[in-house]
Design an enzyme around this catalytic site. Structure first.
Site, PDB file in Angstrom:
ATOM      1  N   TYR A 156     -62.292 -20.723 -28.072  1.00 12.61           N
ATOM      2  CA  TYR A 156     -63.361 -19.715 -28.096  1.00 12.61           C
ATOM      3  C   TYR A 156     -62.844 -18.431 -28.757  1.00 12.61           C
ATOM      4  O   TYR A 156     -63.507 -17.856 -29.623  1.00 12.61           O
ATOM      5  CB  TYR A 156     -63.825 -19.457 -26.654  1.00 12.61           C
ATOM      6  CG  TYR A 156     -64.951 -18.460 -26.516  1.00 12.61           C
ATOM      7  CD1 TYR A 156     -66.266 -18.811 -26.794  1.00 12.61           C
ATOM      8  CD2 TYR A 156     -64.708 -17.149 -26.070  1.00 12.61           C
ATOM      9  CE1 TYR A 156     -67.311 -17.897 -26.639  1.00 12.61           C
ATOM     10  CE2 TYR A 156     -65.735 -16.233 -25.913  1.00 12.61           C
ATOM     11  CZ  TYR A 156     -67.037 -16.613 -26.192  1.00 12.61           C
ATOM     12  OH  TYR A 156     -68.063 -15.700 -26.043  1.00 12.61           O
ATOM     13  N   LYS A 160     -64.228 -16.496 -32.082  1.00 11.24           N
ATOM     14  CA  LYS A 160     -64.755 -15.127 -32.025  1.00 11.24           C
ATOM     15  C   LYS A 160     -63.910 -14.175 -32.892  1.00 11.24           C
ATOM     16  O   LYS A 160     -64.444 -13.248 -33.499  1.00 11.24           O
ATOM     17  CB  LYS A 160     -64.856 -14.648 -30.576  1.00 11.24           C
ATOM     18  CG  LYS A 160     -65.896 -15.431 -29.751  1.00 11.24           C
ATOM     19  CD  LYS A 160     -67.317 -15.268 -30.306  1.00 11.24           C
ATOM     20  CE  LYS A 160     -68.365 -15.965 -29.459  1.00 11.24           C
ATOM     21  NZ  LYS A 160     -69.741 -15.764 -29.977  1.00 11.24           N
TER      22      LYS A 160
HETATM   23  N1  LIG Z   1     -72.109 -14.019 -21.455  1.00 10.63           N
HETATM   24  C1  LIG Z   1     -70.997 -13.391 -21.840  1.00 10.63           C
HETATM   25  O1  LIG Z   1     -70.176 -12.970 -21.011  1.00 10.63           O
HETATM   26  C2  LIG Z   1     -70.712 -13.161 -23.301  1.00 10.63           C
HETATM   27  C3  LIG Z   1     -69.752 -12.198 -23.628  1.00 10.63           C
HETATM   28  C4  LIG Z   1     -69.454 -11.963 -24.969  1.00 10.63           C
HETATM   29  C5  LIG Z   1     -70.104 -12.679 -25.955  1.00 10.63           C
HETATM   30  N2  LIG Z   1     -71.049 -13.606 -25.592  1.00 10.63           N
HETATM   31  C6  LIG Z   1     -71.702 -14.335 -26.686  1.00 10.63           C
HETATM   32  O2  LIG Z   1     -73.080 -14.062 -26.650  1.00 10.63           O
HETATM   33  C7  LIG Z   1     -73.810 -15.174 -27.198  1.00 10.63           C
HETATM   34  C8  LIG Z   1     -74.908 -15.583 -26.222  1.00 10.63           C
HETATM   35  O3  LIG Z   1     -74.298 -15.957 -25.001  1.00 10.63           O
HETATM   36  P1  LIG Z   1     -75.110 -16.037 -23.615  1.00 10.63           P
HETATM   37  O4  LIG Z   1     -74.171 -15.578 -22.561  1.00 10.63           O
HETATM   38  O5  LIG Z   1     -76.438 -15.409 -23.743  1.00 10.63           O
HETATM   39  O6  LIG Z   1     -75.229 -17.629 -23.476  1.00 10.63           O
HETATM   40  P2  LIG Z   1     -76.424 -18.543 -22.927  1.00 10.63           P
HETATM   41  O7  LIG Z   1     -75.821 -19.876 -22.694  1.00 10.63           O
HETATM   42  O8  LIG Z   1     -77.140 -17.860 -21.805  1.00 10.63           O
HETATM   43  O9  LIG Z   1     -77.433 -18.602 -24.166  1.00 10.63           O
HETATM   44  C9  LIG Z   1     -77.092 -19.243 -25.366  1.00 10.63           C
HETATM   45  C10 LIG Z   1     -78.333 -19.879 -25.969  1.00 10.63           C
HETATM   46  O10 LIG Z   1     -77.938 -20.521 -27.200  1.00 10.63           O
HETATM   47  C11 LIG Z   1     -78.667 -21.733 -27.321  1.00 10.63           C
HETATM   48  N3  LIG Z   1     -77.990 -22.682 -28.224  1.00 10.63           N
HETATM   49  C12 LIG Z   1     -76.915 -23.442 -27.947  1.00 10.63           C
HETATM   50  N4  LIG Z   1     -76.619 -24.240 -28.994  1.00 10.63           N
HETATM   51  C13 LIG Z   1     -77.527 -23.966 -29.965  1.00 10.63           C
HETATM   52  C14 LIG Z   1     -77.751 -24.482 -31.273  1.00 10.63           C
HETATM   53  N5  LIG Z   1     -77.000 -25.452 -31.762  1.00 10.63           N
HETATM   54  N6  LIG Z   1     -78.768 -23.980 -31.996  1.00 10.63           N
HETATM   55  C15 LIG Z   1     -79.573 -23.002 -31.466  1.00 10.63           C
HETATM   56  N7  LIG Z   1     -79.425 -22.500 -30.227  1.00 10.63           N
HETATM   57  C16 LIG Z   1     -78.409 -22.967 -29.485  1.00 10.63           C
HETATM   58  C17 LIG Z   1     -78.721 -22.267 -25.890  1.00 10.63           C
HETATM   59  O11 LIG Z   1     -79.752 -23.248 -25.725  1.00 10.63           O
HETATM   60  C18 LIG Z   1     -78.948 -20.984 -25.084  1.00 10.63           C
HETATM   61  O12 LIG Z   1     -80.331 -20.748 -24.884  1.00 10.63           O
HETATM   62  C19 LIG Z   1     -72.773 -16.271 -27.454  1.00 10.63           C
HETATM   63  O13 LIG Z   1     -72.404 -16.230 -28.819  1.00 10.63           O
HETATM   64  C20 LIG Z   1     -71.597 -15.848 -26.579  1.00 10.63           C
HETATM   65  O14 LIG Z   1     -70.375 -16.335 -27.069  1.00 10.63           O
HETATM   66  C21 LIG Z   1     -71.373 -13.861 -24.308  1.00 10.63           C
END
Ligand SMILES: NC(=O)c1ccc[n+]([C@@H]2O[C@H](COP(=O)([O-])OP(=O)(O)OC[C@H]3O[C@@H](n4cnc5c(N)ncnc54)[C@H](O)[C@@H]3O)[C@@H](O)[C@H]2O)c1
Length: 292
Positions: A156, A160
């Site tokens: 991951y 990133k």
């Molecule tokens: N939650 C955290 O702590 C956090 C922190 C830093 C960065 N992020 C980043 O933020 C972004 C969103 O994360 P989140 O926490 O909202 O996750 P989440 O799992 O709640 O939402 C992610 C969404 O992406 C969709 N998805 C997955 N594969 C897909 C594909 N192939 N095509 C289209 N859609 C797809 C999923 O169905 C889901 O609805 C990610 O890139 C994650 O790495 C999250």
């Protein structure tokens, strides 16, 4: 003099992975500013429901962003239905939590394809569409894991860091074109993605709306680095200037490694199972390549 915020009313914004979590909160925050949102998600029902809740000016569209042709077709569809895309937010991503030695190749491939390759493709598509119009804004969602390393997140972190590097390079390519790019680096955000992570001393979790609000502000007054919370930007700059051993002592004192290093992996079963279904097209292509 403070810069005048750019109005977002009427702007066409496409957000990948906006059926839930950070993407969904960002869709709501931008819709509240009058933007028209294309909610894209692999989960068709989640995309549809999120768009319906936003109101009639928005569209929910099912797409697997690891399928290059489907991603292009999605962007074409948005431009036909809502108009030229002003903002593309490359948000879809997954975070499997596992020691690298135990991680299988399918998990590595899924993250490379979804967290990095799809973001590269989305960025290319946006550049090709926006530069001729001399306007537009690309927002890539990275993470603090794009600036530091955390245990059980090696792949991951690699993806990133890739998104941060990609965005830095593209920023240089876009200079003078009228097109902006931002890279968003949140800490831990309360979505299903962080299920089972340990509460760490000194590491406060954020609401998805905190990230959404920072994205809105970076679109209104463009800036490249979007740290959430903002205080992590100066913290990274200061600790980054320290010798490595001292930097690691500070990180240890803050408990920065505990959240993922001491995660309760049994509490992540449902999330990990969903994440494992997140790159169907990429996995299909990998199978075809190994069979050829
Ligand atoms: N939650 C955290 O702590 C956090 C922190 C830093 C960065 N992020 C980043 O933020 C972004 C969103 O994360 P989140 O926490 O909202 O996750 P989440 O799992 O709640 O939402 C992610 C969404 O992406 C969709 N998805 C997955 N594969 C897909 C594909 N192939 N095509 C289209 N859609 C797809 C999923 O169905 C889901 O609805 C990610 O890139 C994650 O790495 C999250």
């Amino acid at each position: 003099m403070a810069k005048q915020p750019r109005p977002l009313a009427g702007k066409v914004v496409a957000i990948t992975g906006a059926g839930r979590g950070i993407g969904r909160a960002t869709a709501a925050a931008l819709a509240a500013k009058g933007a028209r949102i294309a909610v894209a998600d692999l989960d068709a029902a989640a995309a549809e429901q999120a768009a319906t809740e936003l109101g009639p000016d928005h569209a929910g569209i099912a797409v697997d962003v690891t399928d290059a042709a489907a991603f292009t077709a999605f962007l074409d569809d948005v431009e036909r239905r809502l108009g030229p895309i002003d903002v593309l937010i490359n948000n879809a991503g997954i975070m499997p939590v596992t020691p690298l030695a135990e991680e299988d190749d399918a998990s590595v491939t899924r993250q490379l394809e979804l967290n990095l390759h799809a973001v590269i493709r989305g960025t290319q598509e946006a550049i090709r569409r926006m530069v001729p119009r001399r306007s537009g804004h690309i927002v890539n969602i990275a993470s603090l894991a794009g600036r530091s390393g955390f245990p059980n997140l090696a792949t991951y972190c690699a993806t990133k860091h890739g998104v941060v590097g990609l965005s830095e390079a593209v920023r240089a390519e876009l200079r003078g074109t009228g097109v902006e790019i931002s890279v968003v680096m949140p800490g831990l955000v309360r979505t299903e993605l962080i299920a089972g992570l340990k509460d760490a001393r000194g590491v406060k979790t954020l609401a998805p709306e905190d990230v959404a609000n920072e994205i809105v502000s970076a679109l209104e007054v463009p800036r490249f680095d979007v740290f959430v919370p903002r205080s992590t930007g100066p913290l990274i700059a200061v600790t980054g200037a320290l010798p490595r051993r001292l930097r690691e002592l500070v990180a240890h004192a803050l408990g920065a490694d505990d959240a993922t290093g001491k995660a309760d992996r049994s509490a992540r079963t449902a999330y990990e199972a969903r994440a494992a279904r997140s790159a169907p097209a990429a996995e299909e292509h990998a199978k075809e390549r190994s069979a050829a």
